[in-house]
Design a protein around this motif. Structure first.
Motif, PDB file in Angstrom:
ATOM      1  N   ASN A 142       0.544  -1.520   0.336  1.00  0.00           N
ATOM      2  CA  ASN A 142       0.033  -0.141   0.147  1.00  0.00           C
ATOM      3  C   ASN A 142       0.596   0.909  -0.288  1.00  0.00           C
ATOM      4  N   ASN A 196      -0.962  -1.529  -6.522  1.00  0.00           N
ATOM      5  CA  ASN A 196      -2.384  -2.545  -5.552  1.00  0.00           C
ATOM      6  C   ASN A 196      -3.695  -3.109  -6.144  1.00  0.00           C
ATOM      7  N   ASN A 246      -8.389  -3.960   2.840  1.00  0.00           N
ATOM      8  CA  ASN A 246      -9.468  -2.950   2.039  1.00  0.00           C
ATOM      9  C   ASN A 246     -11.098  -1.659   3.041  1.00  0.00           C
ATOM     10  N   ASN A 279      -7.139   2.921   3.205  1.00  0.00           N
ATOM     11  CA  ASN A 279      -6.640   2.349   2.177  1.00  0.00           C
ATOM     12  C   ASN A 279      -7.578   3.171   0.698  1.00  0.00           C
ATOM     13  N   ASP A 280      -7.195   4.382   0.377  1.00  0.00           N
ATOM     14  CA  ASP A 280      -7.811   5.252  -0.185  1.00  0.00           C
ATOM     15  C   ASP A 280      -8.019   4.699  -1.854  1.00  0.00           C
ATOM     16  N   THR A 281      -6.962   4.098  -2.171  1.00  0.00           N
ATOM     17  CA  THR A 281      -6.973   3.069  -3.345  1.00  0.00           C
ATOM     18  C   THR A 281      -6.988   1.286  -2.847  1.00  0.00           C
TER      19      THR A 281
END
Length: 318
Positions: free
Chosen positions: A113, A118, A155, A169-171
């Motif tokens: 991360n 990703n 996630n 986590n944004d992605t």
């Protein structure tokens, strides 16, 4: 972008390759040379294998031997980061159950991360060489579906102990799983194997990469059966060029795949490994042409140490 998005956005014939991390003590330059030799063909992404530790015997100063755990090819996360930074090509490291605990997996996810990697390929992995059957690591996962579950929780912003991350986590991680056109060696039948595969898709896997095969009809049959049970994600065929006469018996033994009679006869008639390598390039080229003509948008090449053959194949195709 996720792997399905990369495949959808590709304007030309898509392909990916799979590489090995360097052996422990070796540099990364040879791996870079292998990638350099095919980068002009614009691979969509590069997979990096992950290897478990094995028990080995090492001599000690007093002349005895000590049994220790050692990983022959460490560095998957670092290699993925190096490839992505150097080539600006999406790197897809393998994440496996075999030989890893849940906390080791969590640390790997944290590192990935931070590195902006990703995309993953989630696998159970092979059994240890000293075991008769697969055994999970202490506090590890027994199945790829369990590993997928840990990624899903990550996630969502949850660690394995249930605590919440301060920053989610944004992605989120996108991951694929393995499929077996000739069924997994441990599955009692194809139907049950595909049912387990569908379970992983239902859990959130975004795509499937198949085990190598040498008969395209087996791939087409596998895809048909997957679609019939409601699997809708991309199914990426995985193929490998034969590079030596020995692989005629080695590949079926290790990977539990059939070699078509026509190909086997051609390999048997070869007088040298160079002749076998030429046959492997020819057969793999025809496989790819047929797959593309049938509408397959992307093909995964198990290049590993067959870089020269892969380059010749791509010259024939692209």
């Amino acid at each position: 972008m996720t792997i399905p998005e990369i495949i959808d956005n590709r304007k030309t014939k898509g392909f990916s390759i799979e590489v090995l991390p360097p052996l422990k003590g070796k540099g990364i330059q040879q791996l870079f040379k292998n990638i350099d030799s095919i980068k002009e063909f614009n691979p969509s992404y590069i997979n990096i294998t992950t290897h478990r530790s094995e028990m080995v015997y090492k001599s000690t100063p007093d002349g005895l031997y000590q049994r220790v755990s050692e990983r022959a090819r460490p560095g998957t996360v670092a290699v993925a980061a190096a490839i992505q930074q150097k080539y600006n090509i999406t790197a897809v490291p393998h994440l496996i159950c075999s030989g890893f605990s849940k906390i080791e997996t969590e640390y790997a996810l944290i590192d990935l991360n931070f590195l902006g990697i990703n995309n993953l390929l989630v696998l159970r992995g092979d059994k240890a060489k000293h075991d008769s059957s697969f055994r999970p690591n202490e506090n590890g996962h027994s199945h790829a579906s369990q590993l997928a579950g840990q990624i899903n929780e990550f996630n969502k912003g949850l660690f394995i102990d249930g605590t919440q991350m301060e920053i989610v986590n944004d992605t989120p991680f996108s991951y694929g799983v393995a499929g077996y056109p000739e069924k997994h060696e441990e599955a009692p039948n194809v139907e049950m194997d595909i049912a387990w595969l569908k379970h992983k898709i239902d859990m959130g896997a975004d795509y499937i990469v198949t085990q190598m095969f040498f008969d395209n009809n087996k791939f087409y049959s596998f895809v048909k059966k997957c679609r019939e049970v409601g699997i809708k994600v991309p199914i990426i065929p995985g193929i490998k060029p034969i590079v030596s006469k020995r692989q005629l018996t080695l590949l079926p033994k290790v990977f539990h795949v059939d070699i078509p009679e026509e190909l086997a006869d051609e390999i048997v008639a070869c007088k040298s490994d160079d002749d076998a390598k030429d046959i492997g390039v020819k057969w793999c080229t025809e496989q790819m042409k047929d797959l593309y003509s049938s509408g397959v948008p992307s093909i995964h090449l198990y290049s590993l140490n067959a870089t020269n053959s892969v380059r010749k194949i791509l010259e024939n195709i692209m």
